[in-house]
Write a protein that holds these residues in place. Structure first.
Motif, PDB file in Angstrom:
ATOM      1  N   MET A 251      -8.253   7.350  -0.262  1.00 28.54           N
ATOM      2  CA  MET A 251      -7.507   6.561   0.695  1.00 28.54           C
ATOM      3  C   MET A 251      -7.889   5.090   0.528  1.00 28.54           C
ATOM      4  O   MET A 251      -9.043   4.765   0.323  1.00 28.54           O
ATOM      5  N   GLN A 252      -6.901   4.231   0.625  1.00 29.04           N
ATOM      6  CA  GLN A 252      -7.155   2.807   0.470  1.00 29.04           C
ATOM      7  C   GLN A 252      -7.964   2.285   1.648  1.00 29.04           C
ATOM      8  O   GLN A 252      -7.863   2.787   2.770  1.00 29.04           O
ATOM      9  N   ASP A 253      -8.768   1.245   1.382  1.00 30.72           N
ATOM     10  CA  ASP A 253      -9.675   0.706   2.402  1.00 30.72           C
ATOM     11  C   ASP A 253      -8.965   0.299   3.685  1.00 30.72           C
ATOM     12  O   ASP A 253      -9.484   0.522   4.773  1.00 30.72           O
ATOM     13  N   HIS A 254      -7.785  -0.299   3.563  1.00 25.14           N
ATOM     14  CA  HIS A 254      -7.134  -0.749   4.793  1.00 25.14           C
ATOM     15  C   HIS A 254      -6.679   0.435   5.641  1.00 25.14           C
ATOM     16  O   HIS A 254      -6.661   0.353   6.864  1.00 25.14           O
ATOM     17  N   TYR A 255      -6.377   1.567   5.022  1.00 24.81           N
ATOM     18  CA  TYR A 255      -6.047   2.752   5.805  1.00 24.81           C
ATOM     19  C   TYR A 255      -7.306   3.360   6.430  1.00 24.81           C
ATOM     20  O   TYR A 255      -7.252   3.918   7.521  1.00 24.81           O
ATOM     21  N   ASN A 256      -8.432   3.232   5.762  1.00 26.69           N
ATOM     22  CA  ASN A 256      -9.703   3.650   6.373  1.00 26.69           C
ATOM     23  C   ASN A 256      -9.990   2.809   7.611  1.00 26.69           C
ATOM     24  O   ASN A 256     -10.462   3.328   8.618  1.00 26.69           O
ATOM     25  N   LEU A 257      -9.692   1.513   7.523  1.00 29.31           N
ATOM     26  CA  LEU A 257      -9.869   0.640   8.679  1.00 29.31           C
ATOM     27  C   LEU A 257      -8.929   1.069   9.810  1.00 29.31           C
ATOM     28  O   LEU A 257      -9.329   1.094  10.977  1.00 29.31           O
TER      29      LEU A 257
ATOM     30  N   GLN B  44      -8.242  -6.605   5.109  1.00 30.19           N
ATOM     31  CA  GLN B  44      -7.638  -5.309   5.410  1.00 30.19           C
ATOM     32  C   GLN B  44      -6.735  -5.395   6.640  1.00 30.19           C
ATOM     33  O   GLN B  44      -5.664  -4.789   6.675  1.00 30.19           O
ATOM     34  N   LEU B  45      -7.142  -6.167   7.642  1.00 31.75           N
ATOM     35  CA  LEU B  45      -6.316  -6.340   8.837  1.00 31.75           C
ATOM     36  C   LEU B  45      -4.988  -7.005   8.486  1.00 31.75           C
ATOM     37  O   LEU B  45      -3.938  -6.625   9.002  1.00 31.75           O
ATOM     38  N   ARG B  46      -5.038  -8.005   7.604  1.00 30.74           N
ATOM     39  CA  ARG B  46      -3.799  -8.670   7.183  1.00 30.74           C
ATOM     40  C   ARG B  46      -2.860  -7.681   6.496  1.00 30.74           C
ATOM     41  O   ARG B  46      -1.648  -7.704   6.725  1.00 30.74           O
ATOM     42  N   GLN B  47      -3.417  -6.789   5.669  1.00 28.77           N
ATOM     43  CA  GLN B  47      -2.592  -5.773   5.013  1.00 28.77           C
ATOM     44  C   GLN B  47      -1.954  -4.848   6.055  1.00 28.77           C
ATOM     45  O   GLN B  47      -0.771  -4.539   5.973  1.00 28.77           O
ATOM     46  N   LEU B  48      -2.752  -4.414   7.023  1.00 31.02           N
ATOM     47  CA  LEU B  48      -2.235  -3.532   8.071  1.00 31.02           C
ATOM     48  C   LEU B  48      -1.186  -4.241   8.917  1.00 31.02           C
ATOM     49  O   LEU B  48      -0.181  -3.641   9.308  1.00 31.02           O
ATOM     50  N   GLU B  49      -1.391  -5.521   9.171  1.00 31.19           N
ATOM     51  CA  GLU B  49      -0.427  -6.282   9.960  1.00 31.19           C
ATOM     52  C   GLU B  49       0.877  -6.462   9.185  1.00 31.19           C
ATOM     53  O   GLU B  49       1.960  -6.349   9.755  1.00 31.19           O
ATOM     54  N   THR B  50       0.782  -6.665   7.887  1.00 30.68           N
ATOM     55  CA  THR B  50       1.972  -6.781   7.042  1.00 30.68           C
ATOM     56  C   THR B  50       2.792  -5.496   7.081  1.00 30.68           C
ATOM     57  O   THR B  50       4.022  -5.531   7.071  1.00 30.68           O
ATOM     58  N   GLU B  51       2.114  -4.362   7.180  1.00 28.54           N
ATOM     59  CA  GLU B  51       2.787  -3.062   7.243  1.00 28.54           C
ATOM     60  C   GLU B  51       3.169  -2.675   8.678  1.00 28.54           C
ATOM     61  O   GLU B  51       3.642  -1.561   8.910  1.00 28.54           O
ATOM     62  N   ALA B  52       2.942  -3.580   9.628  1.00 21.24           N
ATOM     63  CA  ALA B  52       3.263  -3.382  11.051  1.00 21.24           C
ATOM     64  C   ALA B  52       2.499  -2.202  11.662  1.00 21.24           C
ATOM     65  O   ALA B  52       2.991  -1.524  12.548  1.00 21.24           O
ATOM     66  N   LEU B  53       1.270  -1.983  11.197  1.00 22.37           N
ATOM     67  CA  LEU B  53       0.439  -0.891  11.712  1.00 22.37           C
ATOM     68  C   LEU B  53      -0.549  -1.375  12.770  1.00 22.37           C
ATOM     69  O   LEU B  53      -1.050  -0.576  13.558  1.00 22.37           O
ATOM     70  N   VAL B  54      -0.824  -2.676  12.769  1.00 19.41           N
ATOM     71  CA  VAL B  54      -1.643  -3.299  13.800  1.00 19.41           C
ATOM     72  C   VAL B  54      -1.049  -4.671  14.121  1.00 19.41           C
ATOM     73  O   VAL B  54      -0.277  -5.220  13.339  1.00 19.41           O
ATOM     74  N   THR B  55      -1.444  -5.191  15.273  1.00 17.12           N
ATOM     75  CA  THR B  55      -1.139  -6.582  15.604  1.00 17.12           C
ATOM     76  C   THR B  55      -2.459  -7.270  15.912  1.00 17.12           C
ATOM     77  O   THR B  55      -3.424  -6.624  16.338  1.00 17.12           O
ATOM     78  N   THR B  56      -2.498  -8.565  15.677  1.00 17.16           N
ATOM     79  CA  THR B  56      -3.673  -9.350  16.029  1.00 17.16           C
ATOM     80  C   THR B  56      -3.220 -10.531  16.880  1.00 17.16           C
ATOM     81  O   THR B  56      -2.104 -11.026  16.727  1.00 17.16           O
ATOM     82  N   GLU B  57      -4.100 -10.933  17.763  1.00 12.65           N
ATOM     83  CA  GLU B  57      -3.808 -12.049  18.655  1.00 12.65           C
ATOM     84  C   GLU B  57      -5.111 -12.786  18.919  1.00 12.65           C
ATOM     85  O   GLU B  57      -6.129 -12.160  19.240  1.00 12.65           O
ATOM     86  N   GLN B  58      -5.061 -14.098  18.767  1.00 13.38           N
ATOM     87  CA  GLN B  58      -6.258 -14.892  19.020  1.00 13.38           C
ATOM     88  C   GLN B  58      -6.342 -15.198  20.508  1.00 13.38           C
ATOM     89  O   GLN B  58      -5.480 -15.861  21.067  1.00 13.38           O
ATOM     90  N   GLN B  59      -7.354 -14.663  21.163  1.00 12.70           N
ATOM     91  CA  GLN B  59      -7.642 -14.998  22.556  1.00 12.70           C
ATOM     92  C   GLN B  59      -8.990 -15.699  22.536  1.00 12.70           C
ATOM     93  O   GLN B  59      -9.210 -16.518  21.646  1.00 12.70           O
TER      94      GLN B  59
END
Length: 87
Positions: A1-7, A45-60
């Motif tokens: 499994m690719q690292d970003h999917y492990n994340l 890895q988060l950027r990859q997941l965000e590109t695939e619409a699997l996570v979102t990130t928000e700066q608070q």
């Protein structure tokens, strides 16, 4: 499994017991402690997941990471496939 999917699976493990897992505000510290990786690697890895619409990130006050509905479905599908394959 690719690292970003492990994340993604790590994020899922953090949020799965929450009544609304898509609303759980996961923080970088939780990921660093569980993944034992450099933050720069996790960010990639988060950027990859965000590109695939699997996570979102928000700066608070700190970065907030949320798993999306699509991310939840993917993890559950992968877990079911692993069970069927005896893994």
């Amino acid at each position: 499994m690719q690292d970003h999917y492990n994340l993604l699976h790590t994020i899922y493990e953090i949020v799965k017991s929450d009544p609304q897992p898509e609303r759980y505000a996961c923080r970088p510290r939780e990921l660093i402690l569980r993944r034992m990786q450099e933050w720069s690697d996790i960010q990639t890895q988060l950027r990859q997941l965000e590109t695939e619409a699997l996570v979102t990130t928000e700066q608070q006050d700190t970065l907030v990471i949320r798993i999306t509905h699509a991310g939840l479905l993917l993890v559950k599908e992968q877990q079911q496939a692993a069970r069927l394959n005896g893994l």
